[in-house]
Design a protein around this motif. Structure first.
Motif, mmCIF file in Angstrom:
data_model
loop_
_atom_site.group_PDB
_atom_site.id
_atom_site.type_symbol
_atom_site.label_atom_id
_atom_site.label_comp_id
_atom_site.label_asym_id
_atom_site.label_seq_id
_atom_site.Cartn_x
_atom_site.Cartn_y
_atom_site.Cartn_z
ATOM 1 N N GLY A 68 0.818 -1.217 0.000
ATOM 2 C CA GLY A 68 0.000 0.000 0.000
ATOM 3 C C GLY A 68 0.846 1.259 0.000
ATOM 4 N N GLU A 69 1.955 1.223 0.747
ATOM 5 C CA GLU A 69 2.870 2.364 0.741
ATOM 6 C C GLU A 69 3.418 2.581 -0.667
ATOM 7 O OE1 GLU A 69 5.983 2.454 3.708
ATOM 8 O OE2 GLU A 69 4.703 1.373 5.113
ATOM 9 N N ASN A 70 3.810 1.483 -1.310
ATOM 10 C CA ASN A 70 4.328 1.594 -2.674
ATOM 11 C C ASN A 70 3.293 2.193 -3.616
ATOM 12 O OD1 ASN A 70 6.795 0.505 -1.924
ATOM 13 N ND2 ASN A 70 6.246 -1.567 -2.546
ATOM 14 N N LEU A 71 2.049 1.788 -3.463
ATOM 15 C CA LEU A 71 0.984 2.344 -4.295
ATOM 16 C C LEU A 71 0.828 3.834 -4.036
ATOM 17 C CD1 LEU A 71 -1.347 2.061 -6.310
ATOM 18 C CD2 LEU A 71 -2.819 1.477 -4.366
ATOM 19 N N ALA A 72 0.806 4.230 -2.780
ATOM 20 C CA ALA A 72 0.651 5.650 -2.440
ATOM 21 C C ALA A 72 1.763 6.485 -3.069
ATOM 22 C CB ALA A 72 0.640 5.835 -0.922
ATOM 23 N N LEU A 73 2.985 6.007 -2.956
ATOM 24 C CA LEU A 73 4.107 6.759 -3.514
ATOM 25 C C LEU A 73 4.090 6.739 -5.035
ATOM 26 C CD1 LEU A 73 6.833 5.725 -0.924
ATOM 27 C CD2 LEU A 73 5.448 7.804 -0.969
ATOM 28 N N SER A 74 3.627 5.644 -5.625
ATOM 29 C CA SER A 74 3.505 5.581 -7.082
ATOM 30 C C SER A 74 2.465 6.570 -7.592
ATOM 31 C CB SER A 74 3.121 4.170 -7.529
ATOM 32 O OG SER A 74 4.156 3.271 -7.254
ATOM 33 N N LEU A 75 1.382 6.727 -6.845
ATOM 34 C CA LEU A 75 0.348 7.677 -7.253
ATOM 35 C C LEU A 75 0.880 9.099 -7.300
ATOM 36 C CD1 LEU A 75 -2.767 6.256 -5.378
ATOM 37 C CD2 LEU A 75 -2.303 6.188 -7.836
ATOM 38 N N ILE A 76 1.816 9.406 -6.421
ATOM 39 C CA ILE A 76 2.431 10.738 -6.458
ATOM 40 C C ILE A 76 3.169 10.922 -7.777
ATOM 41 C CG2 ILE A 76 4.232 12.210 -5.472
ATOM 42 C CD1 ILE A 76 3.518 11.001 -2.760
ATOM 43 N N HIS A 77 3.891 9.903 -8.177
ATOM 44 C CA HIS A 77 4.670 10.000 -9.412
ATOM 45 C C HIS A 77 3.786 10.108 -10.643
ATOM 46 C CE1 HIS A 77 8.739 9.517 -7.863
ATOM 47 N NE2 HIS A 77 8.210 8.710 -6.964
ATOM 48 N N ILE A 78 2.713 9.321 -10.698
ATOM 49 C CA ILE A 78 1.873 9.379 -11.899
ATOM 50 C C ILE A 78 1.025 10.635 -11.951
ATOM 51 C CG2 ILE A 78 1.800 6.888 -12.208
ATOM 52 C CD1 ILE A 78 -1.104 6.978 -11.172
ATOM 53 N N SER A 79 0.821 11.273 -10.814
ATOM 54 C CA SER A 79 0.012 12.491 -10.812
ATOM 55 C C SER A 79 0.858 13.722 -11.085
ATOM 56 C CB SER A 79 -0.709 12.663 -9.473
ATOM 57 O OG SER A 79 0.218 12.953 -8.449
#
Length: 91
Positions: free
Chosen positions: A72-83
């Motif tokens: 879940g942490e990885n997903l949260a941080l990935s969302l920052i990058h894609i946004s």
């Protein structure tokens, strides 16, 4: 932040969770992530292109995202990058 890329990530997470039979676990993680991302202090920072990705990551990490688990942490941080809006290289 809830653009097409975020929806694709969510769909992929759901499909993977179904395959691995961990839908309930991911449902809890996504609910926590939604709570974090809906924080009134966080939204304006994440939407601000003048704030670096590193600063945004540090802010997200300060919100007790350990409750999300490592995936879940990885997903949260990935969302920052894609946004993050595409920026032109400065010459």
């Amino acid at each position: 932040m809830a653009g097409a890329s975020a929806r694709r990530y969510a769909r992929a997470v759901f499909e993977l969770a179904q395959e691995e039979k961990v839908v309930e676990t991911w449902s809890r993680r996504l609910n926590v992530l939604r709570e974090v991302l809906q924080d009134p202090q966080l939204g304006p920072v994440l939407d601000n292109p003048a704030i670096s990705i590193e600063e945004k990551q540090a802010l997200i990490e300060s919100f007790d995202i350990a409750r999300l688990g490592k995936e879940g942490e990885n997903l949260a941080l990935s969302l920052i990058h894609i946004s993050e809006p595409t920026r032109q290289a400065e010459i």
